[in-house]
Design a protein around this motif. Structure first.
Motif, mmCIF file in Angstrom:
data_model
loop_
_atom_site.group_PDB
_atom_site.id
_atom_site.type_symbol
_atom_site.label_atom_id
_atom_site.label_comp_id
_atom_site.label_asym_id
_atom_site.label_seq_id
_atom_site.Cartn_x
_atom_site.Cartn_y
_atom_site.Cartn_z
ATOM 1 N N ARG A 179 0.577 -1.032 -0.612
ATOM 2 C CA ARG A 179 0.194 -0.127 -0.127
ATOM 3 C C ARG A 179 0.526 1.343 -0.150
ATOM 4 O O ARG A 179 1.608 1.521 0.443
ATOM 5 C CB ARG A 179 -0.674 0.383 1.381
ATOM 6 C CG ARG A 179 -1.907 -0.524 0.843
ATOM 7 C CD ARG A 179 -2.532 -1.184 1.903
ATOM 8 N NE ARG A 179 -3.159 0.101 3.185
ATOM 9 C CZ ARG A 179 -3.597 0.365 3.824
ATOM 10 N NH1 ARG A 179 -3.811 -0.706 4.832
ATOM 11 N NH2 ARG A 179 -4.498 0.740 4.480
ATOM 12 N N GLU A 183 -2.811 7.491 0.652
ATOM 13 C CA GLU A 183 -4.429 6.950 1.231
ATOM 14 C C GLU A 183 -4.215 8.253 2.220
ATOM 15 O O GLU A 183 -5.397 8.018 1.912
ATOM 16 C CB GLU A 183 -4.390 5.131 1.559
ATOM 17 C CG GLU A 183 -4.494 4.605 0.267
ATOM 18 C CD GLU A 183 -4.225 2.832 1.678
ATOM 19 O OE1 GLU A 183 -5.060 3.002 2.448
ATOM 20 O OE2 GLU A 183 -3.116 2.323 1.012
ATOM 21 N N TYR A 184 -3.599 8.219 2.898
ATOM 22 C CA TYR A 184 -3.599 8.910 4.557
ATOM 23 C C TYR A 184 -2.878 10.537 4.361
ATOM 24 O O TYR A 184 -3.220 10.962 5.244
ATOM 25 C CB TYR A 184 -3.447 8.201 5.684
ATOM 26 C CG TYR A 184 -4.076 7.370 5.140
ATOM 27 C CD1 TYR A 184 -5.831 6.366 5.097
ATOM 28 C CD2 TYR A 184 -3.313 6.166 5.966
ATOM 29 C CE1 TYR A 184 -6.104 5.626 5.351
ATOM 30 C CE2 TYR A 184 -4.265 4.901 6.490
ATOM 31 C CZ TYR A 184 -5.287 4.629 5.286
ATOM 32 O OH TYR A 184 -6.269 3.329 6.020
ATOM 33 N N GLY A 185 -2.390 10.565 3.014
ATOM 34 C CA GLY A 185 -1.312 12.037 3.180
ATOM 35 C C GLY A 185 -0.172 11.666 3.390
ATOM 36 O O GLY A 185 0.072 10.830 3.995
ATOM 37 N N ASP A 243 1.742 13.294 5.798
ATOM 38 C CA ASP A 243 2.229 13.328 7.103
ATOM 39 C C ASP A 243 2.410 12.156 6.934
ATOM 40 O O ASP A 243 2.151 12.478 8.964
ATOM 41 C CB ASP A 243 1.576 14.451 7.503
ATOM 42 C CG ASP A 243 1.364 15.545 6.871
ATOM 43 O OD1 ASP A 243 2.805 16.046 6.542
ATOM 44 O OD2 ASP A 243 1.112 16.744 6.976
ATOM 45 N N PHE A 244 1.325 10.824 7.178
ATOM 46 C CA PHE A 244 0.844 10.354 8.151
ATOM 47 C C PHE A 244 1.985 9.143 8.382
ATOM 48 O O PHE A 244 2.747 8.438 7.591
ATOM 49 C CB PHE A 244 0.082 8.719 7.128
ATOM 50 C CG PHE A 244 -0.561 8.045 7.981
ATOM 51 C CD1 PHE A 244 -1.549 8.156 8.650
ATOM 52 C CD2 PHE A 244 -0.122 6.583 7.542
ATOM 53 C CE1 PHE A 244 -1.586 7.149 9.478
ATOM 54 C CE2 PHE A 244 -0.677 5.851 7.948
ATOM 55 C CZ PHE A 244 -1.443 5.608 9.050
ATOM 56 N N VAL A 280 3.821 5.860 9.460
ATOM 57 C CA VAL A 280 2.897 4.648 9.936
ATOM 58 C C VAL A 280 2.772 3.947 10.935
ATOM 59 O O VAL A 280 4.829 4.283 11.336
ATOM 60 C CB VAL A 280 3.736 3.379 8.820
ATOM 61 C CG1 VAL A 280 3.409 2.638 8.970
ATOM 62 C CG2 VAL A 280 3.228 3.615 7.236
ATOM 63 N N GLN A 307 -3.644 -1.366 8.461
ATOM 64 C CA GLN A 307 -3.728 -0.595 9.115
ATOM 65 C C GLN A 307 -4.466 0.465 8.581
ATOM 66 O O GLN A 307 -4.602 1.025 7.161
ATOM 67 C CB GLN A 307 -2.582 0.127 10.263
ATOM 68 C CG GLN A 307 -1.074 0.089 8.973
ATOM 69 C CD GLN A 307 -0.323 1.415 9.972
ATOM 70 O OE1 GLN A 307 -0.786 1.828 10.754
ATOM 71 N NE2 GLN A 307 0.849 0.425 9.380
ATOM 72 N N GLN A 308 -5.170 0.812 9.502
ATOM 73 C CA GLN A 308 -6.196 2.749 8.836
ATOM 74 C C GLN A 308 -5.397 3.757 9.230
ATOM 75 O O GLN A 308 -4.967 4.047 10.432
ATOM 76 C CB GLN A 308 -7.625 2.644 9.719
ATOM 77 C CG GLN A 308 -7.252 0.706 7.954
ATOM 78 C CD GLN A 308 -8.988 0.297 8.511
ATOM 79 O OE1 GLN A 308 -10.307 0.764 7.346
ATOM 80 N NE2 GLN A 308 -9.553 -0.343 9.292
ATOM 81 N N ALA A 309 -5.992 4.558 9.001
ATOM 82 C CA ALA A 309 -5.537 5.733 9.613
ATOM 83 C C ALA A 309 -6.072 5.974 11.426
ATOM 84 O O ALA A 309 -5.384 6.835 12.196
ATOM 85 C CB ALA A 309 -6.014 7.202 8.859
ATOM 86 N N ASP A 310 -6.674 5.504 11.742
ATOM 87 C CA ASP A 310 -7.340 6.036 13.132
ATOM 88 C C ASP A 310 -6.683 4.755 14.002
ATOM 89 O O ASP A 310 -6.015 4.815 15.699
ATOM 90 C CB ASP A 310 -8.359 5.675 13.540
ATOM 91 C CG ASP A 310 -8.741 4.869 12.732
ATOM 92 O OD1 ASP A 310 -8.747 3.563 12.526
ATOM 93 O OD2 ASP A 310 -10.961 4.172 12.841
ATOM 94 N N PHE A 340 0.765 4.496 2.098
ATOM 95 C CA PHE A 340 -0.306 5.368 2.670
ATOM 96 C C PHE A 340 0.049 6.968 2.304
ATOM 97 O O PHE A 340 -1.461 6.855 3.411
ATOM 98 C CB PHE A 340 0.654 4.929 4.183
ATOM 99 C CG PHE A 340 0.053 3.135 4.488
ATOM 100 C CD1 PHE A 340 -0.372 3.020 4.797
ATOM 101 C CD2 PHE A 340 1.425 2.339 4.826
ATOM 102 C CE1 PHE A 340 -1.015 1.746 6.040
ATOM 103 C CE2 PHE A 340 1.373 1.086 5.019
ATOM 104 C CZ PHE A 340 -0.204 0.267 5.366
#
Length: 432
Positions: free
Chosen positions: A128, A133-135, A137-138, A140, A401-404, A130
């Motif tokens: 993936r 998907e999540y920007g 600044d995400f 991991v 894993q997901q953003a939260d 990341f």
RNA sequence: GGAGGGCUGGCUGAGCGGCCGAAAGCGACGGUCUUGAAAACCGUUAGGGCGGUGUCCCCGUCCUCAAGGGUUCGAAUCCCUUGCCCUCCGCCA
């Protein structure tokens, strides 16, 4: 143990194999010389022994002077026989010491070289992105962060109770492991493997027979008071199960899926993979193990690999398959394929499965044979492969894993988790 | 932990220190009989090393009766040590 007949008939094949492994080629010639010596000593002993037996029979029938003469001759013969036998035994021991150090014959096509000289056979699935998907600044999270958020992994208390490299799996962590292993064993059963729960403590001769007391002896826990060993994989018990047996493999191979806890000392890996549960002293594993005829071994190896890949796909992990280089095979394997899953937190691949074709090498030492259609016996071939282990949780948590901080549950595992689709972080109370 | 009993071929189970690698039964395999099958009858049936001629069938020889020592001219058989299995008692779960 390699086949002495092959060593005699095709020494150059064995030399080439040793060369490919980067092992000592001179062992081959040392073994040949010792074999020569052993056979000469054996012939000498047998000749004397035959005479002794023949005279012994005469003694029983003779009488008087004739008997006395025979007895005198027999007495001197007895000493000669004893000496000749000692000679032959000593030669056999020496030969054994040398042949035990020769690795299995590497199969044609296995890449030469050491640990880094593997060949990547294919990539399956895509890691993936990341950031997309999540920007950008995400950050991991690694498996331990996630495991703690989920209340699934507790390494601190594992260390409190048992020391470094021990852990507790709790809550969804415990459930996820059971789901994974159950799914793995079910898949194996559907593929025709007999499910087995194996002993995890074994006798010295079994551990030695499977070859784990050689170069990897440091890796093994020994229970001193009872002179037993804790297995590092159920392969040990599964291989020992049919030791000294003659199996009927004419209609189908014998296939087992062993479920056991595995114990490894991880001596020599100080400071390596110390975070989380990547490298631990105790974990659980479902292991595939096949007894088959040597002619079918390579085809079976492909089957084991295919089943491992199906399992990786069931849990939706991106992975690659590598053909392990000769120098990294270990003494028993003639070929080995590893499947490595992508590890987002470290941007590298992590070994999740390993399947070895041991051809007749392991079976010879354990006395595992088969009865062929023509009624003869010959050494069987053994193969093994990983169906799932605790370590898989590492890759599953990180890749799903997901953003939260929640974690997606692969559809294939949901039936084993009461339909659970997402693992969600617990509040602080969940861990306390 | 204590007290006994036992480890022989795929299984059960015999086996005076000298044609015992081993009776017998069961099982398995082959055959006869039968339309087919069963039954009955006949036959075959441990593993391995080395050597030979042979090389899809043999022959010779040696090893293996839990393992390792010992006694003896000779050990499945006698003695010692170890391992494993079983039963009973106790203890713990």
């Amino acid at each position: 143990m390699i086949d002495l007949r092959i060593l005699r008939a095709e020494p150059e094949t064995v030399r080439a194999s040793q060369r490919l492994r980067g092992d000592d080629v001179s062992l081959v010639d040392a073994a040949l010389a010792l074999d020569e010596r052993r056979r000469a000593a054996l012939t000498r002993f047998e000749t004397l022994r035959a005479e002794q037996k023949s005279i012994g029979r005469g003694v029983a029938k003779a009488a008087g002077d004739e008997k006395a003469a025979l007895l005198a001759r027999a007495k001197t013969l007895a000493d000669e026989v004893k000496a000749a036998q000692a000679d032959a035994d000593a030669a056999a021991v020496e030969l054994d010491e040398v042949t035990m150090r020769i690795g299995n014959l590497v199969i044609d096509g296995v890449p030469a070289g050491g640990e880094d000289d593997y060949v990547v056979l294919r990539h399956v699935g895509t890691p993936r992105d990341f950031a997309a998907e999540y920007g950008p600044d995400f950050a991991v999270r690694d498996h331990l962060d996630l495991g703690e958020l989920l209340g699934a992994i507790d390494t601190e208390r594992g260390a409190k109770v048992s020391g470094a490299r021990f852990y507790f799996l709790l809550g969804v962590g415990a459930r996820l492991e059971l789901a994974l292993l159950t799914a793995a064993q079910n898949m194996a059963v559907e593929a025709g493997f007999v499910p087995v729960v194996t002993p995890t403590l074994v006798k010295p001769e079994i551990m030695r027979g499977t070859g784990f007391l050689g170069a990897h002896a440091d890796e093994i826990y020994r229970v001193d008071a009872d002179d037993m060993y804790l297995v590092g994989t159920s392969e040990v018990a599964l291989a020992g199960m049919h030791a000294d047996e003659i199996l009927d493999l004419s209609t189908a191979p014998r296939r087992y899926a062993g479920w056991s806890t595995c114990y490894r000392r991880e001596a020599g890996s100080y400071g390596k993979d110390t975070r989380g549960i990547i490298r631990v002293h105790q974990f659980n594993k479902v292991e595939l193990f096949t007894y088959t005829s040597v002619d079918d071994a390579e085809a079976e190896h492909e089957r084991l690999l295919a089943l491992e890949e199906r399992m990786l796909q069931l849990v939706e992990l991106p992975y690659r398959v590598i053909d392990v280089a000769a120098g990294d095979l270990g003494s028993s394997a003639a070929r080995k394929y590893d499947c490595e899953a992508w590890l987002p937190s470290q941007q590298r691949y992590l070994e999740l499965t390993s399947t070895s074709n041991c051809t007749t090498f392991q079976a010879r030492r354990l006395g595992i044979r088969e009865r062929t259609a023509s009624g003869e016996t010959r050494t069987a071939a053994t193969l093994n492969g990983t169906m799932a282990t605790t370590r898989w949780l590492v890759a599953m948590l990180e890749n799903h894993q997901q953003a939260d901080g929640s974690v997606h549950v692969p559809a294939g595992l949901r039936p084993y988790l009461g339909g659970l689709e997402v693992l969600t972080p617990v509040d602080a109370g969940g861990r306390a």
